[in-house]
Design an enzyme around this catalytic site. Structure first.
Site, PDB file in Angstrom:
ATOM      1  N   TRP A 102      -9.820   2.194  -8.112  1.00 21.56           N
ATOM      2  CA  TRP A 102      -9.102   3.435  -7.254  1.00 21.56           C
ATOM      3  C   TRP A 102      -8.478   4.250  -7.929  1.00 21.56           C
ATOM      4  O   TRP A 102      -8.492   5.662  -7.603  1.00 21.56           O
ATOM      5  CB  TRP A 102      -8.311   2.680  -6.229  1.00 21.56           C
ATOM      6  CG  TRP A 102      -9.052   1.633  -5.129  1.00 21.56           C
ATOM      7  CD1 TRP A 102      -9.000   0.436  -5.188  1.00 21.56           C
ATOM      8  CD2 TRP A 102      -9.935   1.932  -4.382  1.00 21.56           C
ATOM      9  NE1 TRP A 102      -9.942  -0.204  -4.325  1.00 21.56           N
ATOM     10  CE2 TRP A 102     -10.550   0.938  -3.705  1.00 21.56           C
ATOM     11  CE3 TRP A 102     -10.522   3.234  -3.903  1.00 21.56           C
ATOM     12  CZ2 TRP A 102     -11.395   1.050  -2.698  1.00 21.56           C
ATOM     13  CZ3 TRP A 102     -11.456   3.386  -2.866  1.00 21.56           C
ATOM     14  CH2 TRP A 102     -11.948   2.159  -2.141  1.00 21.56           C
ATOM     15  N   ASP A 171      -0.124   4.493  -5.444  1.00 24.30           N
ATOM     16  CA  ASP A 171      -1.234   4.045  -4.476  1.00 24.30           C
ATOM     17  C   ASP A 171      -0.709   2.617  -4.113  1.00 24.30           C
ATOM     18  O   ASP A 171      -1.165   1.603  -5.123  1.00 24.30           O
ATOM     19  CB  ASP A 171      -2.462   4.216  -4.981  1.00 24.30           C
ATOM     20  CG  ASP A 171      -3.636   3.713  -3.790  1.00 24.30           C
ATOM     21  OD1 ASP A 171      -3.187   3.026  -2.831  1.00 24.30           O
ATOM     22  OD2 ASP A 171      -4.826   3.854  -4.062  1.00 24.30           O
ATOM     23  N   LYS A 195      -5.006  -3.333   4.804  1.00 22.50           N
ATOM     24  CA  LYS A 195      -4.751  -4.254   3.664  1.00 22.50           C
ATOM     25  C   LYS A 195      -3.443  -5.000   4.408  1.00 22.50           C
ATOM     26  O   LYS A 195      -3.762  -6.310   4.706  1.00 22.50           O
ATOM     27  CB  LYS A 195      -4.861  -4.285   2.328  1.00 22.50           C
ATOM     28  CG  LYS A 195      -6.283  -3.991   1.792  1.00 22.50           C
ATOM     29  CD  LYS A 195      -6.395  -2.597   1.210  1.00 22.50           C
ATOM     30  CE  LYS A 195      -7.845  -2.484   1.009  1.00 22.50           C
ATOM     31  NZ  LYS A 195      -8.335  -1.198   0.400  1.00 22.50           N
TER      32      LYS A 195
HETATM   33  C1  LIG Z   1      -8.719  -0.004  -0.073  1.00 18.64           C
HETATM   34  C2  LIG Z   1      -8.013   0.893  -1.039  1.00 18.64           C
HETATM   35  C3  LIG Z   1      -8.190   2.325  -1.202  1.00 18.64           C
HETATM   36  C4  LIG Z   1      -9.216   3.028  -0.196  1.00 18.64           C
HETATM   37  O1  LIG Z   1      -8.668   3.051   0.853  1.00 18.64           O
HETATM   38  P1  LIG Z   1      -9.122   3.919   2.129  1.00 18.64           P
HETATM   39  O2  LIG Z   1      -8.303   3.874   3.294  1.00 18.64           O
HETATM   40  O3  LIG Z   1     -10.478   3.248   2.597  1.00 18.64           O
HETATM   41  O4  LIG Z   1      -9.542   5.163   1.658  1.00 18.64           O
HETATM   42  C5  LIG Z   1      -7.516   3.060  -2.033  1.00 18.64           C
HETATM   43  N1  LIG Z   1      -6.422   2.341  -2.971  1.00 18.64           N
HETATM   44  C6  LIG Z   1      -6.513   0.983  -3.111  1.00 18.64           C
HETATM   45  C7  LIG Z   1      -5.727   0.290  -4.260  1.00 18.64           C
HETATM   46  C8  LIG Z   1      -7.289   0.207  -2.239  1.00 18.64           C
HETATM   47  O5  LIG Z   1      -7.107  -0.988  -2.290  1.00 18.64           O
END
Ligand SMILES: *Cc1c(COP(=O)(O)O)cnc(C)c1O
Length: 359
Positions: A102, A171, A195
């Site tokens: 990511w 993030d 999540k």
């Molecule tokens: C799942 C995830 C993403 C992607 O998220 P989307 O909502 O599908 O764009 C980005 N960063 C992390 C750390 C993730 O776990």
């Protein structure tokens, strides 16, 4: 009804109480004769839901008044582009710490918009650890430093964060609300909801006013944080149902005793599984180095690929969901987000022990 032992990485488990409350209100929200989905996003009924979600998030995370709370769409992935569009000017460099897939994606998107550099990385060791705090040194012309607080695919997590004199942007898609953090260390935090925050469809952005003040002008309206902040995330129609579900999730976290109680339980849940691995004499080996282990995504493998496959097949028979590792790492992954009950983790450990003695 028996609930599944859901260890999905995302979208992932939601608390049963939240699903039940949503079900109860589904066709008749607060005796209105309508679903919350059928209200105008300008109605006073929806407005109360929207404001409650903001207020509860502020309360739970102790978000100071000089930060905005936004609800956007496009997932965490759109944030990979919005961050550099808003905050990376041609005379600056955006600094990225690479700790997994990511963070690579975040940097790749920024590279399309301006100049970026990797200031620290664990890529050379297959992302098994989080770099040392002392190795996080911003560029002299740094616009911001970007990091991924929890690496959903590799199962590593930052235990503390660097204190920097440039904006720190994180993030936190896969560990927001799982433990106490000091918002003041960050200029911006973003997280896709699917999540730890609710169903897919909304992305939470927490952004400091000081960072916003210096954002780029003349970018497309829908990609402009300033506009969303000014309009309280109601410039256009927000994902009202996802925000409603988020508000129920936040209420649930409060009812559990807030983040300190959730954090204590998350520690117990993860310890249960990590202890089982550590006491297995190498039958179950973790991907992450011990000091970088994630409490949200537990990534491990068995002695052979054959046994790993057998383990996953057997787990499915017993009603476990989502234990296959991500295709880029292989092995197994148990995601133990806030809504995954302690009992699911206990059941997993019982299965892991039984599988080990049989094999
Ligand atoms: C799942 C995830 C993403 C992607 O998220 P989307 O909502 O599908 O764009 C980005 N960063 C992390 C750390 C993730 O776990």
């Amino acid at each position: 009804m028996k609930r599944a032992y859901n260890f999905n990485a995302g979208p992932s488990a939601l608390p049963f109480e939240v699903l039940e409350k949503a079900q109860k209100e589904f066709t008749n929200f607060q005796e209105s004769g309508m679903s919350i989905m059928e209200f105008s996003h300008r109605s006073k009924e929806y407005d109360a839901v929207h404001e409650k979600a903001i207020t509860d998030l502020r309360e739970l995370l102790h978000i100071p008044n000089d930060y905005h709370v936004l609800f956007l769409q496009g997932g965490a992935s759109l944030q990979f582009s919005m961050v550099p569009l808003n905050f990376l000017s041609p005379s600056r460099t955006a600094d990225y710490v690479l700790t997994g897939v990511w963070s690579e994606k975040a940097q790749d998107e920024a590279e399309k918009i301006g100049k970026t550099t990797t200031i620290a990385s664990s890529q050379h060791q297959n992302y098994t650890f989080i770099p040392n705090m002392t190795d996080i040194k911003p560029s002299h012309d740094s616009a911001y430093v970007h990091l991924t607080s929890n690496n959903t695919i590799y199962g590593t997590e930052w235990k503390h964060y660097p204190t920097l004199d440039v904006p720190l942007i994180a993030d936190m898609s896969s560990d927001i609300l799982s433990k106490e953090i000091d918002i003041n260390q960050f200029s911006m935090i973003y997280a896709g909801a699917q999540k730890n925050l609710g169903p897919a469809g909304v992305t939470v952005v927490i952004i400091k006013d000081e960072l916003l003040k210096n954002s780029t002008e003349n970018i497309p309206t829908m990609l402009n944080y300033k506009i969303h902040a000014k309009k309280n995330s109601l410039y256009n129609t927000p994902p009202t149902f996802s925000i409603y579900m988020l508000s129920l999730m936040l209420e649930w976290v409060k009812n559990q005793g807030g983040i300190p109680a959730i954090e204590a339980r998350n520690n117990e849940k993860a310890a249960l599984i990590y202890n089982c691995m550590d006491e297995s004499n190498g039958f179950y080996t973790g991907h992450a180095q011990k000091d970088s282990r994630s409490n949200m995504n537990i990534v491990f493998k068995l002695p052979t690929e054959e046994l790993t496959n057998k383990f996953i097949a057997k787990s499915k028979e017993l009603g476990f969901i989502g234990l296959s590792g991500h295709r880029s790492v292989g092995g197994c992954r148990a995601s133990t987000y806030n809504a995954v009950p302690y009992e699911s983790c206990e059941a997993l450990v019982t299965f892991m022990k039984a599988f080990m003695s049989e094999n």
